[in-house]
Design a protein around this motif. Structure first.
Motif, PDB file in Angstrom:
ATOM      1  N   GLY A 297       0.781  -1.225   0.000  1.00 58.13           N
ATOM      2  CA  GLY A 297       0.000   0.000   0.000  1.00 58.13           C
ATOM      3  C   GLY A 297       0.813   1.275   0.000  1.00 58.13           C
ATOM      4  O   GLY A 297       0.252   2.371   0.108  1.00 58.13           O
TER       5      GLY A 297
ATOM      6  N   SER B 203      -7.643   3.997   1.377  1.00 53.23           N
ATOM      7  CA  SER B 203      -6.757   4.982   1.985  1.00 53.23           C
ATOM      8  C   SER B 203      -7.171   6.373   1.536  1.00 53.23           C
ATOM      9  O   SER B 203      -7.433   6.600   0.342  1.00 53.23           O
ATOM     10  CB  SER B 203      -5.300   4.707   1.579  1.00 53.23           C
TER      11      SER B 203
ATOM     12  N   THR C 238      -7.768   0.598  -2.602  1.00 52.37           N
ATOM     13  CA  THR C 238      -6.677   1.043  -1.740  1.00 52.37           C
ATOM     14  C   THR C 238      -7.129   1.275  -0.309  1.00 52.37           C
ATOM     15  O   THR C 238      -6.337   1.135   0.625  1.00 52.37           O
ATOM     16  CB  THR C 238      -6.061   2.336  -2.290  1.00 52.37           C
TER      17      THR C 238
END
Length: 268
Positions: free
Chosen positions: A154, A193, A191
């Motif tokens: 990530g 995020s 993701t």
């Protein structure tokens, strides 16, 4: 009798600070042993004629340690999987090496040989473990690096191992200037995020990080460009964790045709 016991107890208390002095000698021994193995490694590189690469690699790794708080991993990760669990490739048929006409590439190019020899010499496990692969066709030399080697999960900042690899790669590519596309690829998982909102961002940032490192190591920025493909250019179907690990990668596409800059090479 009691005075004698007190006298012995007092003597033991006075001698206690000296009982741990062996630790200093042990630490000195470990330090000398470490220096001995570093010297052996240096001699092996010198005998192979790699003094410049040795110097650049060591300097680059120490520089990477100063720029990163992440520890340097010892050893190389190994990626193995039973043949029965390997997945079919989904790349277009015209891109497969099997479709190249026979005799299209007569022997390997000097750049391919130089990259292959240097990487196998400095990082002997990377190609055998599948973390790095080098291929060649009539127009391109392709250096494929799995994201597990180049980035943490990530993240888009290069690992220390990736910096060391980029030092070796850039030292070769500087001698063979050519247009280079740096392609970032991810799997199909989101993701999750706020810092990196999508796989488009992640793949582009990872490609840009590699370009930044290559230019920092002295390569001509006019010959480089990062491109993020998100999860839209998979090597295999994203069916399980192993397959997704194969699709998370960064690829250097090195042209075998010379050009003054990448823009003219692509658009003129």
């Amino acid at each position: 009798m009691s005075d004698g016991r007190r006298r012995k107890s007092r003597n033991r208390g006075q001698d206690a600070p000296h009982q741990d002095r062996w630790i200093l000698s042990y630490a000195d021994f470990i330090t000398l042993l470490f220096a001995f193995f570093v010297a052996l490694y240096s001699i092996s590189l010198k005998e192979a004629g790699n003094e410049k690469v040795l110097s650049e690699t060591l300097n680059g790794v120490f520089d990477a340690v100063q720029k990163s708080i992440k520890p340097i991993n010892i050893g190389q990760p190994v990626a193995t999987q039973p043949e029965s669990e390997r997945l079919l490739e989904v790349a277009p048929a015209e891109q497969s090496e099997a479709e190249n006409p026979p005799g299209e590439v007569e022997g390997k190019s000097p750049l391919y040989d130089a990259l292959n020899k240097s990487i196998n010499s400095q990082f002997p496990v990377l190609q055998s473990s599948g973390q790095v692969s080098i291929t060649e066709d009539a127009h391109w030399i392709t250096l494929d690096m799995k994201s597990s080697l180049v980035f943490d999960q990530g993240d888009f900042e290069l690992t220390n191992e990736a910096v060391a690899l980029m030092i070796v790669v850039s030292s070769i590519l500087r001698s063979y200037p050519a247009p280079i596309l740096v392609l970032g690829n991810t799997d199909d998982l989101p993701t999750n995020s706020t810092r990196i909102p999508s796989n488009w961002h992640l793949s582009s940032l990872r490609a840009a990080s590699v370009v930044d490192e290559l230019t920092y190591r002295g390569m001509d920025p006019k010959l480089l460009a990062p491109i993020g493909f998100s999860s839209e250019n998979p090597q295999v179907r994203n069916s399980n964790d192993f397959a997704r690990a194969q699709n998370r990668r960064v690829t250097l596409k090195i042209s075998k045709r010379q050009a003054d800059n990448l823009y003219d090479y692509l658009f003129n």
